[in-house]
Scaffold this active site. Structure first.
Site, mmCIF file in Angstrom:
data_model
loop_
_atom_site.group_PDB
_atom_site.id
_atom_site.type_symbol
_atom_site.label_atom_id
_atom_site.label_comp_id
_atom_site.label_asym_id
_atom_site.label_seq_id
_atom_site.Cartn_x
_atom_site.Cartn_y
_atom_site.Cartn_z
ATOM 1 N N LYS A 172 0.861 -1.189 0.000
ATOM 2 C CA LYS A 172 0.000 0.000 0.000
ATOM 3 C C LYS A 172 0.892 1.232 0.000
ATOM 4 O O LYS A 172 1.832 1.324 0.792
ATOM 5 C CB LYS A 172 -0.883 -0.021 1.251
ATOM 6 C CG LYS A 172 -1.525 1.288 1.633
ATOM 7 C CD LYS A 172 -2.606 1.045 2.685
ATOM 8 C CE LYS A 172 -2.742 2.214 3.635
ATOM 9 N NZ LYS A 172 -3.837 1.970 4.621
ATOM 10 N N ASP A 199 -3.504 4.783 -0.856
ATOM 11 C CA ASP A 199 -4.285 5.395 0.227
ATOM 12 C C ASP A 199 -4.056 6.895 0.201
ATOM 13 O O ASP A 199 -2.922 7.357 0.339
ATOM 14 C CB ASP A 199 -3.849 4.818 1.579
ATOM 15 C CG ASP A 199 -4.673 5.371 2.744
ATOM 16 O OD1 ASP A 199 -5.648 6.115 2.495
ATOM 17 O OD2 ASP A 199 -4.323 5.065 3.898
ATOM 18 N N GLU A 224 -8.007 3.988 -1.419
ATOM 19 C CA GLU A 224 -8.565 4.154 -0.085
ATOM 20 C C GLU A 224 -8.797 5.629 0.211
ATOM 21 O O GLU A 224 -7.899 6.452 0.031
ATOM 22 C CB GLU A 224 -7.561 3.548 0.902
ATOM 23 C CG GLU A 224 -8.061 3.455 2.315
ATOM 24 C CD GLU A 224 -7.007 2.817 3.224
ATOM 25 O OE1 GLU A 224 -6.146 2.056 2.728
ATOM 26 O OE2 GLU A 224 -7.037 3.108 4.422
ATOM 27 N N ASP A 249 -12.223 4.358 4.683
ATOM 28 C CA ASP A 249 -11.506 4.245 5.955
ATOM 29 C C ASP A 249 -12.116 5.292 6.890
ATOM 30 O O ASP A 249 -13.117 5.028 7.569
ATOM 31 C CB ASP A 249 -10.005 4.462 5.691
ATOM 32 C CG ASP A 249 -9.147 4.542 6.942
ATOM 33 O OD1 ASP A 249 -9.692 4.524 8.049
ATOM 34 O OD2 ASP A 249 -7.903 4.657 6.824
ATOM 35 N N GLY A 301 -4.483 -0.183 10.512
ATOM 36 C CA GLY A 301 -3.732 0.085 11.730
ATOM 37 C C GLY A 301 -3.488 1.562 11.902
ATOM 38 O O GLY A 301 -3.614 2.354 10.957
HETATM 39 MG MG MG Z 1 -6.278 4.818 5.336
#
Ligand code: MG
Length: 384
Positions: A172, A199, A224, A249, A301
Protein backbone atom coordinates in the site's frame (compact mmCIF):
# COMPACT_ATOMS: atom_id res chain seq x y z
CA UNK A 1 -22.31 -16.54 32.66
CA UNK A 2 -19.37 -15.05 34.61
CA UNK A 3 -19.59 -11.49 35.81
CA UNK A 4 -16.65 -9.21 36.44
CA UNK A 5 -16.14 -5.85 38.06
CA UNK A 6 -13.38 -3.41 37.21
CA UNK A 7 -11.66 -2.34 40.38
CA UNK A 8 -8.84 -0.16 39.10
CA UNK A 9 -7.59 1.54 35.94
CA UNK A 10 -4.05 2.92 35.53
CA UNK A 11 -3.02 5.05 32.55
CA UNK A 12 0.46 5.17 31.01
CA UNK A 13 1.30 7.86 28.48
CA UNK A 14 4.13 6.61 26.32
CA UNK A 15 6.19 7.62 23.32
CA UNK A 16 8.43 5.47 21.14
CA UNK A 17 10.67 6.70 18.36
CA UNK A 18 9.73 5.25 14.97
CA UNK A 19 12.44 3.22 13.25
CA UNK A 20 12.05 5.73 10.41
CA UNK A 21 9.97 8.94 10.46
CA UNK A 22 6.60 8.45 8.78
CA UNK A 23 5.40 10.86 6.12
CA UNK A 24 1.76 10.92 5.02
CA UNK A 25 -0.49 13.60 3.59
CA UNK A 26 -0.76 14.93 7.21
CA UNK A 27 2.96 15.60 7.63
CA UNK A 28 5.98 13.91 9.19
CA UNK A 29 6.03 12.29 12.63
CA UNK A 30 9.19 11.04 14.37
CA UNK A 31 7.56 9.53 17.47
CA UNK A 32 4.66 7.27 18.19
CA UNK A 33 2.69 8.31 21.27
CA UNK A 34 -0.21 6.54 22.93
CA UNK A 35 -2.14 6.24 26.15
CA UNK A 36 -1.99 2.67 27.44
CA UNK A 37 -4.76 1.44 29.71
CA UNK A 38 -3.93 -1.08 32.45
CA UNK A 39 -7.20 -2.33 33.90
CA UNK A 40 -7.67 -4.67 36.87
CA UNK A 41 -10.66 -6.90 37.59
CA UNK A 42 -11.96 -7.93 41.00
CA UNK A 43 -10.08 -11.24 40.70
CA UNK A 44 -6.74 -9.46 40.17
CA UNK A 45 -6.55 -10.21 36.44
CA UNK A 46 -5.08 -7.33 34.46
CA UNK A 47 -5.92 -6.35 30.89
CA UNK A 48 -4.22 -3.90 28.56
CA UNK A 49 -5.60 -1.61 25.89
CA UNK A 50 -4.20 1.15 23.71
CA UNK A 51 -5.86 4.45 22.97
CA UNK A 52 -4.68 5.04 19.40
CA UNK A 53 -4.50 8.82 19.66
CA UNK A 54 -1.85 11.11 18.33
CA UNK A 55 0.42 13.86 19.51
CA UNK A 56 -1.35 16.29 17.21
CA UNK A 57 -4.74 15.96 15.52
CA UNK A 58 -4.25 14.19 12.20
CA UNK A 59 -6.02 11.02 11.13
CA UNK A 60 -8.49 11.68 13.94
CA UNK A 61 -9.47 14.64 16.10
CA UNK A 62 -8.37 13.06 19.36
CA UNK A 63 -4.97 13.62 20.93
CA UNK A 64 -3.05 12.34 23.94
CA UNK A 65 -4.39 15.25 25.97
CA UNK A 66 -8.04 14.85 25.00
CA UNK A 67 -7.78 11.13 25.77
CA UNK A 68 -6.39 11.70 29.27
CA UNK A 69 -9.07 14.30 29.98
CA UNK A 70 -11.94 12.08 28.80
CA UNK A 71 -10.62 8.93 30.48
CA UNK A 72 -9.99 10.47 33.86
CA UNK A 73 -13.07 12.65 34.10
CA UNK A 74 -15.79 10.81 32.20
CA UNK A 75 -15.00 7.36 30.84
CA UNK A 76 -13.20 5.48 33.61
CA UNK A 77 -15.76 6.61 36.25
CA UNK A 78 -18.50 5.03 34.10
CA UNK A 79 -16.87 1.60 34.25
CA UNK A 80 -15.22 1.19 37.64
CA UNK A 81 -17.37 -0.74 40.11
CA UNK A 82 -20.04 -1.66 37.56
CA UNK A 83 -20.88 -5.38 37.29
CA UNK A 84 -20.30 -6.62 33.73
CA UNK A 85 -21.92 -9.82 32.45
CA UNK A 86 -20.21 -9.63 29.05
CA UNK A 87 -17.22 -7.71 27.64
CA UNK A 88 -19.77 -6.04 25.37
CA UNK A 89 -21.28 -4.33 28.43
CA UNK A 90 -18.33 -1.93 28.56
CA UNK A 91 -19.27 -0.36 25.22
CA UNK A 92 -22.86 0.03 26.42
CA UNK A 93 -21.70 1.84 29.57
CA UNK A 94 -19.49 4.17 27.52
CA UNK A 95 -22.17 4.82 24.92
CA UNK A 96 -23.59 7.80 26.80
CA UNK A 97 -20.44 9.76 26.01
CA UNK A 98 -20.54 10.78 22.37
CA UNK A 99 -17.58 10.57 19.97
CA UNK A 100 -14.06 10.08 21.44
CA UNK A 101 -13.99 6.72 19.68
CA UNK A 102 -10.24 6.20 19.76
CA UNK A 103 -10.12 6.89 23.48
CA UNK A 104 -13.08 4.67 24.32
CA UNK A 105 -11.60 1.92 22.18
CA UNK A 106 -8.44 1.70 24.30
CA UNK A 107 -10.43 1.41 27.50
CA UNK A 108 -12.81 -1.14 26.01
CA UNK A 109 -9.91 -3.16 24.57
CA UNK A 110 -8.46 -3.51 28.08
CA UNK A 111 -11.79 -5.00 29.20
CA UNK A 112 -11.73 -7.53 26.34
CA UNK A 113 -8.12 -8.49 27.13
CA UNK A 114 -8.82 -8.90 30.85
CA UNK A 115 -11.96 -10.91 30.12
CA UNK A 116 -10.09 -13.29 27.83
CA UNK A 117 -7.30 -13.69 30.39
CA UNK A 118 -9.84 -14.36 33.15
CA UNK A 119 -11.26 -17.16 31.00
CA UNK A 120 -7.79 -18.44 30.07
CA UNK A 121 -8.34 -18.05 26.33
CA UNK A 122 -6.88 -16.09 23.46
CA UNK A 123 -8.58 -12.80 22.69
CA UNK A 124 -9.09 -13.97 19.10
CA UNK A 125 -11.15 -16.92 20.39
CA UNK A 126 -13.20 -14.64 22.64
CA UNK A 127 -13.96 -12.41 19.63
CA UNK A 128 -14.95 -15.49 17.59
CA UNK A 129 -17.39 -16.56 20.31
CA UNK A 130 -19.00 -13.13 20.31
CA UNK A 131 -19.67 -13.00 16.57
CA UNK A 132 -23.27 -13.76 15.61
CA UNK A 133 -23.33 -16.57 14.61
CA UNK A 134 -20.21 -17.73 16.49
CA UNK A 135 -17.22 -18.61 14.37
CA UNK A 136 -13.67 -19.96 14.72
CA UNK A 137 -10.50 -17.89 14.53
CA UNK A 138 -7.98 -18.82 11.84
CA UNK A 139 -5.20 -18.13 14.34
CA UNK A 140 -3.34 -15.92 11.87
CA UNK A 141 -3.97 -12.87 9.72
CA UNK A 142 -3.00 -12.06 6.16
CA UNK A 143 -1.01 -8.85 6.22
CA UNK A 144 0.48 -6.24 3.95
CA UNK A 145 2.65 -3.21 4.47
CA UNK A 146 2.07 0.51 4.13
CA UNK A 147 4.74 2.76 2.63
CA UNK A 148 4.77 6.49 3.33
CA UNK A 149 5.43 9.27 0.87
CA UNK A 150 9.05 9.10 -0.28
CA UNK A 151 11.33 11.73 -1.86
CA UNK A 152 11.28 9.98 -5.26
CA UNK A 153 9.78 7.10 -7.23
CA UNK A 154 13.21 5.43 -7.13
CA UNK A 155 13.22 5.56 -3.35
CA UNK A 156 9.70 4.07 -3.30
CA UNK A 157 10.75 1.24 -5.62
CA UNK A 158 13.73 0.46 -3.38
CA UNK A 159 11.46 0.18 -0.34
CA UNK A 160 8.95 -1.96 -2.22
CA UNK A 161 11.74 -4.35 -3.16
CA UNK A 162 12.85 -4.55 0.47
CA UNK A 163 9.30 -5.21 1.73
CA UNK A 164 8.65 -7.89 -0.88
CA UNK A 165 11.89 -9.58 0.13
CA UNK A 166 10.75 -9.48 3.76
CA UNK A 167 7.65 -11.46 2.78
CA UNK A 168 4.88 -8.86 2.46
CA UNK A 169 2.73 -9.67 -0.55
CA UNK A 170 0.49 -6.62 -0.53
CA UNK A 171 1.89 -3.14 -0.93
CA UNK A 172 0.00 0.00 0.00
CA UNK A 173 1.38 3.38 -0.99
CA UNK A 174 0.36 6.67 0.56
CA UNK A 175 -0.48 9.22 -2.12
CA UNK A 176 -1.22 12.94 -2.27
CA UNK A 177 -1.82 15.39 -5.14
CA UNK A 178 1.30 15.45 -7.30
CA UNK A 179 2.37 12.04 -5.99
CA UNK A 180 -0.09 9.63 -7.51
CA UNK A 181 -0.51 8.69 -11.20
CA UNK A 182 3.16 8.82 -12.16
CA UNK A 183 4.09 6.98 -8.99
CA UNK A 184 1.62 4.19 -9.82
CA UNK A 185 2.96 4.10 -13.39
CA UNK A 186 6.54 3.74 -12.17
CA UNK A 187 5.63 0.97 -9.74
CA UNK A 188 3.57 -0.95 -12.30
CA UNK A 189 6.41 -0.67 -14.86
CA UNK A 190 8.68 -2.49 -12.43
CA UNK A 191 6.11 -4.71 -10.68
CA UNK A 192 3.20 -5.40 -13.05
CA UNK A 193 1.63 -8.13 -10.91
CA UNK A 194 2.04 -7.30 -7.21
CA UNK A 195 -1.00 -6.67 -5.02
CA UNK A 196 -0.95 -2.89 -5.06
CA UNK A 197 -3.27 -0.31 -3.52
CA UNK A 198 -3.16 3.42 -2.82
CA UNK A 199 -4.28 5.39 0.23
CA UNK A 200 -5.03 9.10 -0.14
CA UNK A 201 -6.14 9.93 3.43
CA UNK A 202 -8.74 12.40 2.09
CA UNK A 203 -6.24 14.45 0.09
CA UNK A 204 -8.49 14.98 -2.98
CA UNK A 205 -11.84 16.52 -3.89
CA UNK A 206 -14.49 15.47 -6.37
CA UNK A 207 -13.02 18.04 -8.77
CA UNK A 208 -10.09 15.60 -9.09
CA UNK A 209 -12.32 12.81 -10.46
CA UNK A 210 -10.91 12.93 -14.01
CA UNK A 211 -7.37 12.80 -12.63
CA UNK A 212 -8.16 9.90 -10.29
CA UNK A 213 -9.77 8.03 -13.18
CA UNK A 214 -6.29 7.77 -14.71
CA UNK A 215 -5.50 5.29 -11.93
CA UNK A 216 -7.92 2.79 -13.46
CA UNK A 217 -5.24 1.55 -15.88
CA UNK A 218 -3.01 0.24 -13.07
CA UNK A 219 -5.13 -2.70 -11.89
CA UNK A 220 -5.16 -1.50 -8.29
CA UNK A 221 -6.82 -3.57 -5.57
CA UNK A 222 -8.46 -0.38 -4.36
CA UNK A 223 -8.04 3.32 -3.71
CA UNK A 224 -8.56 4.15 -0.08
CA UNK A 225 -10.41 7.25 1.15
CA UNK A 226 -9.70 9.65 -1.72
CA UNK A 227 -12.22 12.31 -0.65
CA UNK A 228 -13.36 14.06 2.53
CA UNK A 229 -12.77 12.34 5.86
CA UNK A 230 -16.45 12.54 6.76
CA UNK A 231 -17.83 12.18 3.26
CA UNK A 232 -19.90 9.34 1.88
CA UNK A 233 -22.03 11.09 -0.76
CA UNK A 234 -19.17 12.34 -2.94
CA UNK A 235 -17.38 9.00 -2.73
CA UNK A 236 -20.51 7.48 -4.31
CA UNK A 237 -20.33 10.06 -7.09
CA UNK A 238 -16.64 9.25 -7.60
CA UNK A 239 -17.14 5.48 -7.53
CA UNK A 240 -19.70 5.86 -10.34
CA UNK A 241 -16.83 7.22 -12.49
CA UNK A 242 -14.08 4.78 -11.45
CA UNK A 243 -13.47 1.12 -12.13
CA UNK A 244 -11.02 0.92 -9.25
CA UNK A 245 -12.95 -0.06 -6.11
CA UNK A 246 -13.15 2.64 -3.47
CA UNK A 247 -12.27 1.50 0.04
CA UNK A 248 -13.54 3.70 2.83
CA UNK A 249 -11.51 4.25 5.96
CA UNK A 250 -12.00 7.57 7.77
CA UNK A 251 -15.67 8.02 6.74
CA UNK A 252 -17.06 4.87 8.33
CA UNK A 253 -17.22 5.57 12.04
CA UNK A 254 -20.27 3.44 12.86
CA UNK A 255 -22.40 0.62 11.56
CA UNK A 256 -24.94 3.15 10.28
CA UNK A 257 -22.21 4.92 8.26
CA UNK A 258 -21.45 1.54 6.69
CA UNK A 259 -25.10 0.88 5.84
CA UNK A 260 -25.34 4.28 4.15
CA UNK A 261 -22.08 3.80 2.24
CA UNK A 262 -23.15 0.39 0.97
CA UNK A 263 -26.59 1.64 -0.02
CA UNK A 264 -25.04 4.48 -2.05
CA UNK A 265 -22.26 2.30 -3.53
CA UNK A 266 -19.68 4.61 -1.97
CA UNK A 267 -17.66 1.75 -0.52
CA UNK A 268 -16.89 -1.58 -2.18
CA UNK A 269 -14.24 -2.54 0.37
CA UNK A 270 -13.96 -1.59 4.04
CA UNK A 271 -10.87 -0.77 6.02
CA UNK A 272 -12.02 -1.32 9.61
CA UNK A 273 -9.92 0.26 12.31
CA UNK A 274 -11.40 -0.75 15.64
CA UNK A 275 -10.39 2.55 17.32
CA UNK A 276 -12.21 4.58 14.66
CA UNK A 277 -15.56 2.95 15.40
CA UNK A 278 -15.22 3.04 19.20
CA UNK A 279 -13.80 -0.40 19.88
CA UNK A 280 -14.26 -4.10 19.39
CA UNK A 281 -17.94 -4.37 20.24
CA UNK A 282 -18.77 -1.92 17.46
CA UNK A 283 -16.22 -3.67 15.24
CA UNK A 284 -18.00 -6.98 15.71
CA UNK A 285 -21.29 -5.40 14.57
CA UNK A 286 -19.57 -4.01 11.47
CA UNK A 287 -17.87 -7.35 10.84
CA UNK A 288 -21.28 -9.07 10.88
CA UNK A 289 -22.64 -6.63 8.28
CA UNK A 290 -19.62 -7.21 6.01
CA UNK A 291 -19.99 -10.99 6.24
CA UNK A 292 -23.74 -10.82 5.61
CA UNK A 293 -23.41 -8.42 2.66
CA UNK A 294 -20.29 -10.01 1.19
CA UNK A 295 -18.21 -6.85 1.59
CA UNK A 296 -14.44 -7.46 1.39
CA UNK A 297 -13.00 -6.45 4.75
CA UNK A 298 -9.57 -5.81 6.16
CA UNK A 299 -8.22 -4.39 9.39
CA UNK A 300 -6.25 -1.18 9.24
CA UNK A 301 -3.73 0.09 11.73
CA UNK A 302 -2.81 3.33 13.42
CA UNK A 303 0.83 2.41 13.93
CA UNK A 304 -0.07 0.98 17.31
CA UNK A 305 2.46 -0.25 19.84
CA UNK A 306 2.43 -3.97 20.46
CA UNK A 307 -0.55 -3.63 22.82
CA UNK A 308 -2.89 -2.28 20.16
CA UNK A 309 -1.25 -4.30 17.41
CA UNK A 310 -1.92 -7.54 19.28
CA UNK A 311 -5.61 -6.76 19.72
CA UNK A 312 -5.95 -5.80 16.06
CA UNK A 313 -4.25 -9.06 15.08
CA UNK A 314 -6.66 -11.03 17.25
CA UNK A 315 -9.56 -9.42 15.38
CA UNK A 316 -7.90 -9.74 11.96
CA UNK A 317 -7.68 -13.51 12.43
CA UNK A 318 -11.48 -13.80 12.22
CA UNK A 319 -12.46 -15.61 9.01
CA UNK A 320 -14.63 -12.80 7.63
CA UNK A 321 -11.57 -10.55 7.36
CA UNK A 322 -10.92 -11.41 3.73
CA UNK A 323 -8.14 -9.07 2.56
CA UNK A 324 -4.59 -8.44 3.80
CA UNK A 325 -4.45 -6.16 6.83
CA UNK A 326 -2.18 -3.27 7.77
CA UNK A 327 -0.55 -5.15 10.62
CA UNK A 328 3.18 -5.20 10.08
CA UNK A 329 5.93 -6.94 11.91
CA UNK A 330 7.19 -5.06 14.95
CA UNK A 331 10.57 -4.19 13.42
CA UNK A 332 8.82 -2.20 10.68
CA UNK A 333 8.11 0.51 13.25
CA UNK A 334 9.83 0.02 16.62
CA UNK A 335 13.15 -1.25 17.92
CA UNK A 336 12.24 -2.40 20.43
CA UNK A 337 8.50 -2.33 21.07
CA UNK A 338 7.20 -2.33 24.65
CA UNK A 339 5.87 -5.89 24.47
CA UNK A 340 7.34 -9.32 23.99
CA UNK A 341 7.35 -11.40 21.94
CA UNK A 342 7.64 -9.16 18.86
CA UNK A 343 5.43 -9.86 15.87
CA UNK A 344 7.24 -11.37 12.91
CA UNK A 345 6.03 -12.02 9.40
CA UNK A 346 5.76 -15.55 8.03
CA UNK A 347 6.95 -16.48 4.54
CA UNK A 348 3.35 -16.49 3.27
CA UNK A 349 2.68 -12.86 4.31
CA UNK A 350 0.81 -13.82 7.45
CA UNK A 351 1.31 -13.06 11.13
CA UNK A 352 0.44 -15.75 13.66
CA UNK A 353 -1.69 -14.95 16.71
CA UNK A 354 0.42 -15.67 19.82
CA UNK A 355 -0.59 -18.64 21.97
CA UNK A 356 -0.92 -16.85 25.30
CA UNK A 357 -4.25 -15.83 26.78
CA UNK A 358 -5.71 -12.41 26.05
CA UNK A 359 -3.62 -10.40 23.61
CA UNK A 360 -0.84 -12.97 24.02
CA UNK A 361 2.00 -10.50 24.52
CA UNK A 362 3.43 -9.09 27.74
CA UNK A 363 4.21 -5.47 28.46
CA UNK A 364 7.84 -5.26 29.56
CA UNK A 365 8.09 -3.04 32.67
CA UNK A 366 11.53 -1.64 31.84
CA UNK A 367 10.50 -0.69 28.30
CA UNK A 368 7.22 0.76 29.55
CA UNK A 369 9.18 2.97 31.93
CA UNK A 370 11.55 4.02 29.15
CA UNK A 371 8.59 4.89 26.91
CA UNK A 372 7.00 6.93 29.70
CA UNK A 373 10.29 8.77 30.15
CA UNK A 374 10.54 9.41 26.41
CA UNK A 375 7.05 10.90 26.46
CA UNK A 376 8.02 13.21 29.32
CA UNK A 377 11.08 14.30 27.35
CA UNK A 378 9.10 15.30 24.26
CA UNK A 379 6.12 16.94 26.00
CA UNK A 380 7.74 20.40 26.09
CA UNK A 381 8.08 20.29 22.29
CA UNK A 382 4.54 18.98 21.88
CA UNK A 383 3.10 21.76 24.02
CA UNK A 384 5.23 24.48 22.44
MG1 MG B 1 -6.28 4.82 5.34
Amino acid sequence: MPTHTITHVALHTVALPYVEPLKTSFGVEADKAAVLVELTLENGVTGWGECAVEIRPGYGAETIFTALHMLNNFLIPRLVGQPLSSPKDAAALLHGVREHHHTKSGLEAAVWDAWAKAEGKRLTDLFAEHVTPPTTSRGYAHVGVSIGIQPSAEATLAIIRKRLEQGYNRIKLKIAPGWDVELARAVRAKYPDINLMLDANSAYTLADAAHLKKLDEFNLMMIEQPLGYNDIYEHAALQAQLQTPICLDESVKSVSDLHLALELDACRILNLKPPRVGGFTASLAIYEVCVREGVPLWIGGLLETGVGRAANLAFAALPGVTLPCDISATDRYFAPDIVDPPFTINADSTITVPDGSGIGVEVQPDRLEAARAHWRSIVPYVEA
